[in-house]
Design a protein around this motif. Structure first.
Motif, PDB file in Angstrom:
ATOM      1  N   GLY A 184       7.760   7.157  -0.437  1.00  0.00           N
ATOM      2  CA  GLY A 184       8.382   7.813   0.708  1.00  0.00           C
ATOM      3  C   GLY A 184       7.580   8.945   1.305  1.00  0.00           C
ATOM      4  N   ARG A 185       6.524   9.349   0.646  1.00  0.00           N
ATOM      5  CA  ARG A 185       5.673  10.413   1.170  1.00  0.00           C
ATOM      6  C   ARG A 185       4.842   9.881   2.341  1.00  0.00           C
ATOM      7  NH1 ARG A 185       1.812  13.891  -2.879  1.00  0.00           N
ATOM      8  NH2 ARG A 185       0.993  15.389  -1.368  1.00  0.00           N
ATOM      9  N   GLU A 186       4.700  10.647   3.393  1.00  0.00           N
ATOM     10  CA  GLU A 186       3.926  10.193   4.537  1.00  0.00           C
ATOM     11  C   GLU A 186       2.438  10.245   4.227  1.00  0.00           C
ATOM     12  OE1 GLU A 186       4.832  12.177   8.134  1.00  0.00           O
ATOM     13  OE2 GLU A 186       6.919  11.465   8.206  1.00  0.00           O
ATOM     14  N   PRO A 187       1.696   9.221   4.590  1.00  0.00           N
ATOM     15  CA  PRO A 187       0.256   9.223   4.307  1.00  0.00           C
ATOM     16  C   PRO A 187      -0.495  10.152   5.261  1.00  0.00           C
ATOM     17  CG  PRO A 187       0.830   7.277   5.563  1.00  0.00           C
ATOM     18  CD  PRO A 187       2.132   7.978   5.254  1.00  0.00           C
ATOM     19  N   ASP A 188      -1.626  10.662   4.779  1.00  0.00           N
ATOM     20  CA  ASP A 188      -2.517  11.452   5.620  1.00  0.00           C
ATOM     21  C   ASP A 188      -3.632  10.594   6.195  1.00  0.00           C
ATOM     22  OD1 ASP A 188      -1.327  14.109   5.001  1.00  0.00           O
ATOM     23  OD2 ASP A 188      -1.990  13.594   2.977  1.00  0.00           O
ATOM     24  N   ALA A 221       0.816  -1.216   0.000  1.00  0.00           N
ATOM     25  CA  ALA A 221       0.000   0.000   0.000  1.00  0.00           C
ATOM     26  C   ALA A 221       0.847   1.262   0.000  1.00  0.00           C
ATOM     27  CB  ALA A 221      -0.933  -0.006   1.209  1.00  0.00           C
ATOM     28  N   PHE A 222       1.980   1.247   0.710  1.00  0.00           N
ATOM     29  CA  PHE A 222       2.794   2.447   0.837  1.00  0.00           C
ATOM     30  C   PHE A 222       3.727   2.666  -0.357  1.00  0.00           C
ATOM     31  CE2 PHE A 222       2.669   3.899   5.452  1.00  0.00           C
ATOM     32  CZ  PHE A 222       1.415   3.355   5.685  1.00  0.00           C
ATOM     33  N   ILE A 238      -5.818  -9.268   5.289  1.00  0.00           N
ATOM     34  CA  ILE A 238      -5.710  -7.905   5.785  1.00  0.00           C
ATOM     35  C   ILE A 238      -5.566  -7.005   4.568  1.00  0.00           C
ATOM     36  CG2 ILE A 238      -4.267  -6.278   7.091  1.00  0.00           C
ATOM     37  CD1 ILE A 238      -3.332  -8.722   8.740  1.00  0.00           C
ATOM     38  N   ALA A 239      -6.316  -5.911   4.537  1.00  0.00           N
ATOM     39  CA  ALA A 239      -6.229  -4.954   3.441  1.00  0.00           C
ATOM     40  C   ALA A 239      -5.920  -3.580   4.002  1.00  0.00           C
ATOM     41  CB  ALA A 239      -7.529  -4.929   2.641  1.00  0.00           C
ATOM     42  N   VAL A 240      -5.020  -2.847   3.330  1.00  0.00           N
ATOM     43  CA  VAL A 240      -4.581  -1.526   3.795  1.00  0.00           C
ATOM     44  C   VAL A 240      -4.660  -0.542   2.637  1.00  0.00           C
ATOM     45  CG1 VAL A 240      -2.627  -0.180   4.678  1.00  0.00           C
ATOM     46  CG2 VAL A 240      -3.062  -2.474   5.572  1.00  0.00           C
ATOM     47  N   LEU A 241      -5.192   0.646   2.915  1.00  0.00           N
ATOM     48  CA  LEU A 241      -5.181   1.769   1.975  1.00  0.00           C
ATOM     49  C   LEU A 241      -4.335   2.877   2.585  1.00  0.00           C
ATOM     50  CD1 LEU A 241      -6.329   3.632  -0.370  1.00  0.00           C
ATOM     51  CD2 LEU A 241      -8.083   4.291   1.297  1.00  0.00           C
ATOM     52  N   ALA A 242      -3.445   3.448   1.795  1.00  0.00           N
ATOM     53  CA  ALA A 242      -2.678   4.625   2.193  1.00  0.00           C
ATOM     54  C   ALA A 242      -2.986   5.749   1.210  1.00  0.00           C
ATOM     55  CB  ALA A 242      -1.185   4.317   2.198  1.00  0.00           C
ATOM     56  N   LEU A 243      -3.345   6.919   1.730  1.00  0.00           N
ATOM     57  CA  LEU A 243      -3.706   8.074   0.902  1.00  0.00           C
ATOM     58  C   LEU A 243      -2.917   9.280   1.361  1.00  0.00           C
ATOM     59  CD1 LEU A 243      -5.732   9.329  -1.231  1.00  0.00           C
ATOM     60  CD2 LEU A 243      -7.120   9.963   0.743  1.00  0.00           C
ATOM     61  N   ALA A 244      -2.304   9.977   0.409  1.00  0.00           N
ATOM     62  CA  ALA A 244      -1.562  11.200   0.709  1.00  0.00           C
ATOM     63  C   ALA A 244      -1.989  12.288  -0.261  1.00  0.00           C
ATOM     64  CB  ALA A 244      -0.055  10.956   0.591  1.00  0.00           C
ATOM     65  N   GLY A 245      -2.133  13.496   0.247  1.00  0.00           N
ATOM     66  CA  GLY A 245      -2.463  14.623  -0.606  1.00  0.00           C
ATOM     67  C   GLY A 245      -3.934  14.714  -0.932  1.00  0.00           C
TER      68      GLY A 245
END
Length: 399
Positions: free
Chosen positions: A40-44, A34-35, A94-101
């Protein structure tokens, strides 16, 4: 509790999954996948969906460590997950979402005590999430909601939220599930695993937030009055024994199989109630015959309200799912970075092996954005008015 995250204008999202018996390894696999697109950007915002088979505290510690201190982390246990056109079967994953911006403002809140007073919990929950989002209000806002699927009156939880948000702010989300066990469900707030609780993410945006829901069920009876209701047990319909009236309007494919309808949770039922709304639409309420022979619903229905017995076909469910996802994916000023989906496990049970087809069709309807979701014990999709807790329905939000 409140946690705040404020993102910049360019949205990036990644989704990942992990499975197997090792909780830490499964979580780390999902996190890494997910990341990766964030480079390398940190997720919000990080959403976590997991089977109850895992050590949930271990999973959340791994997620929060990877997400960093500024990210909002939320989620729930499930009865299966949807990720990028794939169905992850109940009982694993297990499912993961990462969102940035994306210019979003996120605020995380949680409240306990749904069983004792769901309305009070809803008010506290909405206030906590709104407070965490900060004093600056955005032009467009929504509430992303996760609740313990076996605790309290879910519509009363929404009523409490409505007292804070008013009717202008949509609510979307899902009730946590537990792989059809009907024993314990959990929601996640940061690294905390909570039961008898609900978690909300307040979302602020400079652009409209697209929320939609639909069910695909059709009436098979004339309107009936709920003349006798005790909590979740329906005693009378139109002054007659409720179970007798229900079976008169019941037309299962392949003949009546009473064993199915004594099963806890009413899974595989091809019939439900449609609670008739003022505009003529139907709010679906799952119904089943419990072990004591009572006709029971998943959430209490108002006495003396009007209902219809409803039924559906698998093709109807597949078509409405596509319509809901396409409505949110194509309804905005720009293409979404992800489409969040909340799909009832009752729909999956009716679809059977075609559940994999549904996952593919939902992804196709998203027009290039990844789909990310889970199978629930009830769905939240409130876009107008107060009512907005559903059964056997699909809801979606585009970010």
């Amino acid at each position: 509790m409140g946690v705040r995250a404020l993102s910049s204008n360019s949205a990036i999202s990644g989704v990942g999954t992990g499975n197997g018996t090792d909780s830490r390894l499964a979580a780390e696999t999902a996190i890494e996948e997910a990341f990766r697109p964030l480079a390398g950007r940190e997720p919000d915002l990080v959403l976590v969906y997991a089977s109850v088979r895992y050590d949930l505290e271990t999973v959340l510690k791994a997620v929060t460590a990877a997400a960093g201190p500024s990210a909002v982390v939320a989620g729930a246990t499930t009865s299966g997950q949807l990720e990028g056109g794939r169905l992850i079967e109940p009982g694993d994953g297990i499912a993961v979402l990462a969102l940035a911006g994306g210019g979003y403002r996120f605020g995380l809140g949680h409240a306990t005590g749904l069983q004792a007073d769901a309305t009070r919990a809803g008010r506290a929950l909405a206030r906590a999430a709104l407070g965490a989002a900060g004093p600056v209000r955005s032009p467009h806002e929504a509430v992303l909601l996760f609740s313990d699927g076996l605790a309290g009156d879910q519509q009363e939880l929404l009523n409490g939220i409505h007292k804070v948000t008013g009717f202008q702010i949509p609510v979307v989300g899902g009730a946590a599930a537990d792989d059809r066990r009907l024993a314990e469900t959990f929601v996640f707030a940061g690294d905390r695993v909570l039961r008898d609780a609900a978690v909300a993410v307040w979302i602020g945006s400079d652009r409209p937030l697209r929320v939609a829901g639909g069910h695909g069920w059709q009436p098979t009876s004339l309107p009936l009055m709920l003349s006798g209701v005790e909590g979740q047990i329906v005693k009378e319909l139109g002054g007659r024994p409720a179970r007798e009236v229900f079976w008169e309007n019941f037309r299962p494919r392949g003949g009546v199989d009473t064993k199915l309808y004594k099963k806890a949770g009413g899974y595989h039922s091809e019939h439900a109630f449609g609670l008739i709304q003022p505009d003529g639409s139907l709010l679906i309420r799952g119904a089943f015959i419990d072990s004591d022979g009572n006709l029971r619903t998943f959430s209490p229905m108002p006495p003396y309200s009007a209902v219809q017995v409803v039924s559906c076909e698998p093709d109807d469910l597949l078509e409405i799912g596509e319509e809901v996802v396409e409505r949110v994916a194509r309804g905005g000023e720009q293409e979404p970075s992800v489409v969040l989906v909340f799909d009832c496990v009752a729909r999956l049970d009716i679809l059977g092996e075609r559940g994999h087809e549904e996952a593919r069709r939902l992804q196709r309807a998203a027009h290039g954005a990844p789909t990310f979701g889970y199978y629930t014990y009830g769905e939240f999709a409130r876009t107008t008015g107060v009512a907005g807790y559903h059964n056997a329905t699909i809801a979606a939000l585009a970010l």
